[in-house]
Write an enzyme that holds these catalytic residues in place. Sequence first.
Site, PDB file in Angstrom:
ATOM      1  CG  HIS A 126     -33.630 106.582 -20.480  1.00 17.97           C
ATOM      2  ND1 HIS A 126     -33.231 107.878 -20.253  1.00 17.97           N
ATOM      3  CD2 HIS A 126     -34.998 106.622 -20.532  1.00 17.97           C
ATOM      4  CE1 HIS A 126     -34.298 108.647 -20.157  1.00 17.97           C
ATOM      5  NE2 HIS A 126     -35.374 107.917 -20.321  1.00 17.97           N
ATOM      6  NE  ARG A 127     -36.846 108.990 -24.959  1.00 20.69           N
ATOM      7  CZ  ARG A 127     -36.880 109.531 -23.730  1.00 20.69           C
ATOM      8  NH1 ARG A 127     -36.092 110.543 -23.411  1.00 20.69           N
ATOM      9  NH2 ARG A 127     -37.725 109.074 -22.841  1.00 20.69           N
ATOM     10  CD  GLU A 140     -56.884 101.446 -22.125  1.00 21.26           C
ATOM     11  OE1 GLU A 140     -56.734 101.009 -20.988  1.00 21.26           O
ATOM     12  OE2 GLU A 140     -57.884 101.258 -22.853  1.00 21.26           O
ATOM     13  N   GLY A 191     -42.087 116.361 -25.083  1.00 21.29           N
ATOM     14  CA  GLY A 191     -40.693 116.247 -24.628  1.00 21.29           C
ATOM     15  C   GLY A 191     -39.979 115.116 -25.333  1.00 21.29           C
ATOM     16  CE  LYS A 192     -42.027 108.939 -23.697  1.00 21.04           C
ATOM     17  NZ  LYS A 192     -42.787 107.746 -24.007  1.00 21.04           N
ATOM     18  CG  ASN A 234     -43.796 113.085 -23.499  1.00 23.74           C
ATOM     19  OD1 ASN A 234     -43.310 114.193 -23.665  1.00 23.74           O
ATOM     20  ND2 ASN A 234     -43.550 112.343 -22.437  1.00 23.74           N
ATOM     21  CG  PHE A 264     -39.532 115.159 -20.753  1.00 23.61           C
ATOM     22  CD1 PHE A 264     -38.406 115.052 -21.547  1.00 23.61           C
ATOM     23  CD2 PHE A 264     -40.262 114.007 -20.493  1.00 23.61           C
ATOM     24  CE1 PHE A 264     -38.013 113.826 -22.076  1.00 23.61           C
ATOM     25  CE2 PHE A 264     -39.892 112.776 -21.024  1.00 23.61           C
ATOM     26  CZ  PHE A 264     -38.761 112.685 -21.818  1.00 23.61           C
ATOM     27  CG  ASP A 270     -43.779 102.471 -22.621  1.00 26.13           C
ATOM     28  OD1 ASP A 270     -44.695 103.288 -22.784  1.00 26.13           O
ATOM     29  OD2 ASP A 270     -43.624 101.845 -21.558  1.00 26.13           O
ATOM     30  CE1 TYR A 324     -41.840 110.613 -11.517  1.00 25.03           C
ATOM     31  CE2 TYR A 324     -41.990 110.014 -13.833  1.00 25.03           C
ATOM     32  CZ  TYR A 324     -42.532 110.040 -12.562  1.00 25.03           C
ATOM     33  OH  TYR A 324     -43.782 109.487 -12.338  1.00 25.03           O
TER      34      TYR A 324
END
Length: 203
Positions: A185-186, A45, A17-18, A15, A157, A74, A159
């Site tokens: 949060h990150r 997965e 953004g992450k 991702n 990015f 995650d 939400y």
Amino acid sequence: MRLPRGTILVVASHNPGKVREIKALLGPHGIEPVSAGEFGLPEPEETGATFAANAQLKARAAADGGHHPALADDSGLWVNALDGAPGIYSARWAGPTKDFSIAMARLEKELREKKAGDLSAKFVCALALAMPQGECRIFEGEVHGKLVFPPRGTQGFGYDPIFIADGESLTFGEMEPHRKHAMSHRARAFEKLLHSGAFAESL
Ligand code: IMP
């Protein structure tokens, strides 16, 4: 587990953004972040039932596949009136085209159908730091707030355009990235990672 300055750390995310946010957070700590995509590592997965389980699964796959320590994130949005949805399915709600306007519209629709008055929500982040064939440690962070519709702002990015953290008036989508990085949060999960002493030179 202690990573000396100059350690190559695989950022186990596809991702962008992450990856951008994680690289910015790691920058000052003398670690060389390389994304799993740059290493050509496949994305496992996400079969775990929790943020922590999925983070661990991604970090383990990247560490063992790339032969370097790996850091995975995650994360997702937990909406109280929807019993925690979209939760670990936050990315999947955006569909195969990863279009978050679809995911945000679905959220608004589900809240309207439930006639939910409670728009409280939180972002949750689980970080997993794994050594190749070795130890794996988990660090979790949360930021509490509420949802607003319609979406506002083009920064960040996912939400971000519908989330306002407690005590703030701007959505994460309207905020300058450095302000979001200071309270997200990150960032909170990162603080725990840094205080764990995992990066030898950072304390
Ligand atoms: P995953 O951790 O790759 O399964 O995806 C997490 C999903 O949660 C992202 O694709 C975003 O939709 C959402 N998410 C996680 N962190 C943030 C954030 O900081 N801002 C906005 N959305 C986020």
